[in-house]
Design a protein around this motif. Sequence first.
Motif, short mmCIF file in Angstrom:
data_model
loop_
_atom_site.label_atom_id
_atom_site.label_comp_id
_atom_site.label_asym_id
_atom_site.label_seq_id
_atom_site.Cartn_x
_atom_site.Cartn_y
_atom_site.Cartn_z
N GLN A 241 0.83 -1.21 0.00
CA GLN A 241 0.00 0.00 0.00
C GLN A 241 0.86 1.26 0.00
OE1 GLN A 241 -3.16 -0.28 2.83
NE2 GLN A 241 -4.22 1.54 2.06
N VAL A 244 2.74 1.63 -3.54
CA VAL A 244 1.86 2.11 -4.61
C VAL A 244 1.63 3.62 -4.46
CG1 VAL A 244 -0.47 2.01 -5.60
CG2 VAL A 244 0.73 -0.10 -5.01
N SER A 245 1.36 4.05 -3.23
CA SER A 245 1.13 5.47 -2.98
C SER A 245 2.37 6.30 -3.32
CB SER A 245 0.74 5.67 -1.51
OG SER A 245 0.60 7.03 -1.20
N SER A 292 -3.67 -3.96 -2.05
CA SER A 292 -3.59 -3.47 -3.43
C SER A 292 -4.90 -2.82 -3.85
CB SER A 292 -3.24 -4.61 -4.39
OG SER A 292 -4.23 -5.62 -4.38
N ASP A 294 -7.09 -1.36 -1.80
CA ASP A 294 -7.18 -0.08 -1.07
C ASP A 294 -6.43 1.03 -1.79
OD1 ASP A 294 -8.76 -1.00 1.01
OD2 ASP A 294 -7.07 -1.49 2.31
N SER A 295 -5.34 0.68 -2.46
CA SER A 295 -4.49 1.69 -3.08
C SER A 295 -4.96 2.11 -4.47
CB SER A 295 -3.06 1.15 -3.18
OG SER A 295 -2.99 0.05 -4.08
#
Length: 428
Positions: A241, A244-245, A292, A294-295
């Motif tokens: 997470q 990815v952010s 994944s 959530d992101s």
Amino acid sequence: MTENEIQQILQALQVPVGYAEKADSSDITSDLESWKATTTCLLGELSKLVRENELSVAEQADVIAAAAAFDSHDVWSSPQSYALATEILAEFSPPSLPLMFHLLETNVNPLFRSNLHPSLNLSTGRKLHRPAGGPMGSYDFYETQAWKAYPAAGNLVFWCLRHIQSQDYDRLWYLVIPPIMTFLDDYQVPFKLKGVKMVEELLQHVPREILKRTGVDGLILTSLNNCLAQLDDTESPKLIQAAVSASLSLSLLTTTPGSSAQFDQLCTLLGERIIGTIWLYSHDKLGIVQASTDSLPPLLSALGLGCSRYLKALIPQLIHPLIPVPLASPPFQLQVSSLRALTVVISECHYRMSHWKGTILDGIGRCWVNLADTQSNAEGSRQEELKTHLRSACQALAKACPSIIEEEFRRLLVADREMFQDLVAGIA
């Protein structure tokens, strides 16, 4: 208070190496607990010292290095020591450029000099054209790792990143980037996670020109991509997470909006990393899939219409958690995350939704019916939250495909008005 007494306090506040392998308080030995109990008194004395004495730049740097170790909620820090450390550090905020220079050069970088990053020129902070030491240079990078004998090293790096002024990065860059890359490229996931969070902090302040001029933007992006292949650690969901952010933030900062470079980087992140790696190899790991998913929303919004090239992967993946499985509890949080992402997909790719509206509405309808069949007072608030997201997805679908209101929604109401009126009735 003499200089010798000051040094004694600072020496006593050094976090013991025994904490390096302690994941939680249940692992702490009596010796470490005894040391932890003394830190509140020592920090109290240090706080008084800072207020009552004129300190040199070198002394200020030493005090910051000692106090920053407790500027977190690690196992060696108590609420009292954290509060005192915060009070001490506030005395040096914002730090002057000479103080920050001395802190990085004398207190931070020596911890990492025994493990030189093979892809960095340490005198300039630029990316090397080829790794130092050749293809085997990374093996030297992972040998010894003396910096891991300093459990609070990361806290000190974080403090520096939070307090470096944007205009000072040109002067401090070659001192800032090596510790970050050391954490980010470590082979252990917990250290990688700290490295990713350091990158997130860095991106909030660093001028984009420095990242691009030094070539470090590409170096960091490659390292973040490598983080997304770490799928077997208990910390992997958090790492995914965060990575990815950070990847999204880096791409948006260092590329021109609407450019092919930005589009390619975002497509690589979504198509190759999330869909082609995480979902392909960890489809049975709920925590990984959850992280994944959530992101996804900010990435999907940034990619916009570009999401349409991935609809054949995105929509089935996001619909799948909504469909009930016999004798299995529904993954509530994954359902909510999937619906959030699905709503963004519908909005961004509205012109393609006429081809997918049946598939989407089928998944939403099955989830809605299952909620009605398994109504529970104990989970009432969770079920209401899920219903809200199901309605939002239907509203987005109706906005994308207005014909669905008079066709599919009407059919649902004709089939069972009592069941579906709260889902689709009133949507216009």
